[in-house]
Design a protein around this motif. Sequence first.
Motif, PDB file in Angstrom:
ATOM      1  N   VAL A 123       0.848  -1.192   0.000  1.00 51.56           N
ATOM      2  CA  VAL A 123       0.000   0.000   0.000  1.00 51.56           C
ATOM      3  C   VAL A 123       0.883   1.241   0.000  1.00 51.56           C
ATOM      4  CG1 VAL A 123      -1.680   1.317   1.358  1.00 51.56           C
ATOM      5  CG2 VAL A 123      -1.865  -1.170   1.237  1.00 51.56           C
ATOM      6  N   ALA A 124       0.502   2.259  -0.777  1.00 53.21           N
ATOM      7  CA  ALA A 124       1.178   3.558  -0.754  1.00 53.21           C
ATOM      8  C   ALA A 124       0.366   4.491   0.130  1.00 53.21           C
ATOM      9  CB  ALA A 124       1.305   4.125  -2.156  1.00 53.21           C
ATOM     10  N   GLY A 125       1.046   5.155   1.056  1.00 51.50           N
ATOM     11  CA  GLY A 125       0.357   6.064   1.961  1.00 51.50           C
ATOM     12  C   GLY A 125       1.239   7.236   2.325  1.00 51.50           C
ATOM     13  N   PRO A 126       0.825   8.029   3.297  1.00 48.04           N
ATOM     14  CA  PRO A 126       1.576   9.221   3.698  1.00 48.04           C
ATOM     15  C   PRO A 126       2.993   8.925   4.187  1.00 48.04           C
ATOM     16  CG  PRO A 126      -0.607   9.208   4.694  1.00 48.04           C
ATOM     17  CD  PRO A 126      -0.421   7.892   4.026  1.00 48.04           C
ATOM     18  N   TYR A 127       3.209   7.701   4.693  1.00 45.80           N
ATOM     19  CA  TYR A 127       4.533   7.368   5.221  1.00 45.80           C
ATOM     20  C   TYR A 127       5.274   6.381   4.324  1.00 45.80           C
ATOM     21  CZ  TYR A 127       2.662   9.819   9.220  1.00 45.80           C
ATOM     22  OH  TYR A 127       2.103  10.778  10.023  1.00 45.80           O
ATOM     23  N   GLY A 128       5.010   6.472   3.017  1.00 41.67           N
ATOM     24  CA  GLY A 128       5.731   5.658   2.053  1.00 41.67           C
ATOM     25  C   GLY A 128       4.897   4.502   1.541  1.00 41.67           C
ATOM     26  N   THR A 129       5.581   3.604   0.845  1.00 39.61           N
ATOM     27  CA  THR A 129       4.945   2.404   0.303  1.00 39.61           C
ATOM     28  C   THR A 129       5.435   1.223   1.114  1.00 39.61           C
ATOM     29  OG1 THR A 129       4.835   3.397  -1.886  1.00 39.61           O
ATOM     30  CG2 THR A 129       4.655   0.995  -1.776  1.00 39.61           C
TER      31      THR A 129
END
Length: 102
Positions: free
Chosen positions: A65-71
């Motif tokens: 998952v890609a999110g605010p704190y990276g993938t």
Amino acid sequence: MATDELAGVQSVESVQSETTTKRYPVAPGVQLNVRSGPGTGYPVVKVLPTGVSVPINCQCPGTTVAGPYGTSNIWDNIANGQYVSDAYVRTGSDGYVAVRCG
């Protein structure tokens, strides 16, 4: 050991075990889906409100998952049968910060 002393020791141990699980903040402004397993293919069991912190009991690999704190493919177990993507949790690390689930 006297019964009163033993009761005191037990309560101290239970307090220590309750305070040893560190909590980590979810990304600001995010209402995070909590899933029944470590991946986006698992059903959503609830949604966390913005501004919460979560305990991480253990971590395991799952859907990337890609999110605010990276993938990341790391999923955080926050309760029995409840997982969130580590990409949305500020742990301060790109790797594992807790024991592996299993």
